[in-house]
Design a protein around this motif. Structure first.
Motif, PDB file in Angstrom:
ATOM      1  N   UNK A   1      42.714  49.092  32.254  1.00 11.50           N
ATOM      2  CA  UNK A   1      41.563  48.548  33.287  1.00 11.50           C
ATOM      3  C   UNK A   1      41.599  47.139  32.885  1.00 11.50           C
ATOM      4  N   UNK A   2      42.043  46.523  31.652  1.00 13.97           N
ATOM      5  CA  UNK A   2      42.177  45.054  31.320  1.00 13.97           C
ATOM      6  C   UNK A   2      43.255  44.448  32.373  1.00 13.97           C
ATOM      7  N   UNK A   3      44.537  45.199  32.403  1.00 11.85           N
ATOM      8  CA  UNK A   3      45.465  44.778  33.414  1.00 11.85           C
ATOM      9  C   UNK A   3      45.194  44.703  34.812  1.00 11.85           C
ATOM     10  N   UNK A   4      44.337  45.674  35.325  1.00 11.81           N
ATOM     11  CA  UNK A   4      43.635  45.488  36.632  1.00 11.81           C
ATOM     12  C   UNK A   4      42.743  44.412  36.722  1.00 11.81           C
ATOM     13  N   UNK A   5      41.939  44.035  35.763  1.00  9.95           N
ATOM     14  CA  UNK A   5      41.006  42.703  35.778  1.00  9.95           C
ATOM     15  C   UNK A   5      42.142  41.584  35.860  1.00  9.95           C
ATOM     16  N   UNK A   6      42.915  41.630  35.160  1.00 13.12           N
ATOM     17  CA  UNK A   6      43.855  40.234  34.900  1.00 13.12           C
ATOM     18  C   UNK A   6      44.442  40.007  36.460  1.00 13.12           C
ATOM     19  N   UNK A   7      44.745  40.897  37.116  1.00 14.07           N
ATOM     20  CA  UNK A   7      45.490  40.706  38.516  1.00 14.07           C
ATOM     21  C   UNK A   7      44.837  41.711  39.304  1.00 14.07           C
ATOM     22  N   UNK A   8      43.641  41.564  39.947  1.00  5.19           N
ATOM     23  CA  UNK A   8      43.142  42.486  41.105  1.00  5.19           C
ATOM     24  C   UNK A   8      43.750  42.454  42.445  1.00  5.19           C
ATOM     25  N   UNK A   9      44.451  41.325  42.608  1.00  5.14           N
ATOM     26  CA  UNK A   9      45.311  41.086  43.945  1.00  5.14           C
ATOM     27  C   UNK A   9      46.655  41.686  43.828  1.00  5.14           C
ATOM     28  N   UNK A  10      47.021  41.692  42.740  1.00  4.85           N
ATOM     29  CA  UNK A  10      48.526  42.591  42.368  1.00  4.85           C
ATOM     30  C   UNK A  10      49.458  41.390  42.662  1.00  4.85           C
ATOM     31  N   UNK A  11      49.209  40.125  42.610  1.00  6.78           N
ATOM     32  CA  UNK A  11      50.278  38.978  42.985  1.00  6.78           C
ATOM     33  C   UNK A  11      51.152  39.196  41.732  1.00  6.78           C
ATOM     34  N   UNK A  12      50.631  39.348  40.457  1.00  3.56           N
ATOM     35  CA  UNK A  12      51.280  39.269  39.329  1.00  3.56           C
ATOM     36  C   UNK A  12      51.814  40.318  38.692  1.00  3.56           C
ATOM     37  N   UNK A  13      52.039  41.592  39.333  1.00  9.48           N
ATOM     38  CA  UNK A  13      52.307  42.802  38.925  1.00  9.48           C
ATOM     39  C   UNK A  13      53.823  42.890  38.513  1.00  9.48           C
ATOM     40  N   UNK A  14      54.678  42.012  39.022  1.00  7.76           N
ATOM     41  CA  UNK A  14      56.015  42.105  38.422  1.00  7.76           C
ATOM     42  C   UNK A  14      56.138  41.235  37.234  1.00  7.76           C
ATOM     43  N   UNK A  15      55.040  40.755  36.542  1.00 11.27           N
ATOM     44  CA  UNK A  15      55.217  40.027  35.356  1.00 11.27           C
ATOM     45  C   UNK A  15      54.221  40.802  34.266  1.00 11.27           C
ATOM     46  N   UNK A  16      53.455  41.885  34.762  1.00 11.85           N
ATOM     47  CA  UNK A  16      52.604  42.516  33.902  1.00 11.85           C
ATOM     48  C   UNK A  16      53.011  44.005  33.916  1.00 11.85           C
ATOM     49  N   UNK A  17      53.311  44.550  32.501  1.00 13.12           N
ATOM     50  CA  UNK A  17      53.458  45.921  32.550  1.00 13.12           C
ATOM     51  C   UNK A  17      52.629  46.672  31.218  1.00 13.12           C
ATOM     52  N   UNK A  18      52.523  47.989  31.400  1.00  9.85           N
ATOM     53  CA  UNK A  18      51.915  48.819  30.524  1.00  9.85           C
ATOM     54  C   UNK A  18      52.645  50.031  30.310  1.00  9.85           C
ATOM     55  N   UNK A  19      52.955  50.334  28.962  1.00  9.81           N
ATOM     56  CA  UNK A  19      53.634  51.834  28.665  1.00  9.81           C
ATOM     57  C   UNK A  19      52.687  52.503  27.702  1.00  9.81           C
ATOM     58  N   UNK A  20      52.776  53.634  27.933  1.00 12.89           N
ATOM     59  CA  UNK A  20      51.682  54.518  27.392  1.00 12.89           C
ATOM     60  C   UNK A  20      52.730  55.477  26.415  1.00 12.89           C
ATOM     61  N   UNK A  21      52.104  56.184  25.370  1.00 11.08           N
ATOM     62  CA  UNK A  21      52.858  57.033  24.329  1.00 11.08           C
ATOM     63  C   UNK A  21      52.053  58.171  24.007  1.00 11.08           C
TER      64      UNK A  21
END
Length: 154
Positions: A67-87
Motif C-alpha cells: 500500500x505504501x508503495x502504491x501511495x509513493x507512486x500512484x501514477x506508475x511513473x516511478x515503477x521501474x525504480x520501486x520494488x517489493x519482495x515478499x517471503x
C-alpha cells in the motif's frame, strides 16, 4: 500466544506474553517521512527503493508495504525504480533458510540493477561527483510500517 504457552506447551507463568511491546500511542505529529521519500524518488532519477517483507509478519505486514508503495507512486511513473519482495516468513525473514537465501539474492540483484551503467557518473547539482551508497532502513514509516527491510540505493 498465552493460550498456546499454557495449553499446548504446558508452560505456566503469571507473566503475560505481549505480541507487541508497549509502544502506543504513536506520536505522528509532523511525520512526513512518506512524502519526503516520495519527493526524493521523484527528484532523484538515481534513487531506487526495494522493500522486503514477510507474509506472516504481525508487526509490519506485507499489505502495508505494498500500500505504501502504491501511495509513493500512484501514477506508475516511478515503477521501474520501486520494488517489493515478499517471503513466506514473519518479521525475521532470515530465520527461514529458503527466505534468507531468496532475500539475499534479491538484494544482490537490486544493487546490481540500481548501479549506473559504465560511464554514467552521478553528480550533484553543482557538478561534483557523488559516491553511491546503499542505505538499510528498518520500519521507514512510523505511521504505517512498510516492512521489515527497506533498501535505498542512491
Amino acid at each position: 500466544m498465552n493460550v498456546y504457552l499454557r495449553e499446548e506447551l504446558h508452560y505456566r507463568t503469571d507473566l503475560n506474553y505481549y505480541l507487541f511491546g508497549p509502544v502506543r500511542p504513536w506520536n505522528n505529529q509532523n511525520d512526513h517521512t512518506g512524502e519526503n521519500l516520495r519527493k526524493a524518488i521523484a527528484e532523484n532519477p538515481f534513487l531506487h527503493l526495494m522493500i522486503q517483507s514477510g507474509y506472516y509478519d504481525g508487526a509490519c505486514d506485507y499489505f502495508n508495504a505494498k500500500y505504501s508503495l502504491w501511495q509513493l507512486d500512484p501514477s506508475g511513473k516511478l515503477k521501474d525504480r520501486l520494488s517489493w519482495e515478499g517471503y513466506r516468513s514473519g518479521h525475521m525473514m532470515y530465520l527461514r533458510k529458503p527466505d534468507l537465501e531468496a532475500a539475499t539474492e534479491s538484494l544482490r540483484k537490486f544493487i546490481k540493477a540500481s548501479l549506473p551503467k559504465p560511464g554514467n557518473r552521478l553528480s550533484t547539482r553543482n557538478g561534483e561527483s557523488v559516491n553511491r551508497r546503499l542505505i538499510f532502513h528498518k520500519n521507514l514509516f512510523s505511521a504505517g510500517p512498510i516492512g521489515p527491510a527497506v533498501f535505498l540505493s542512491v
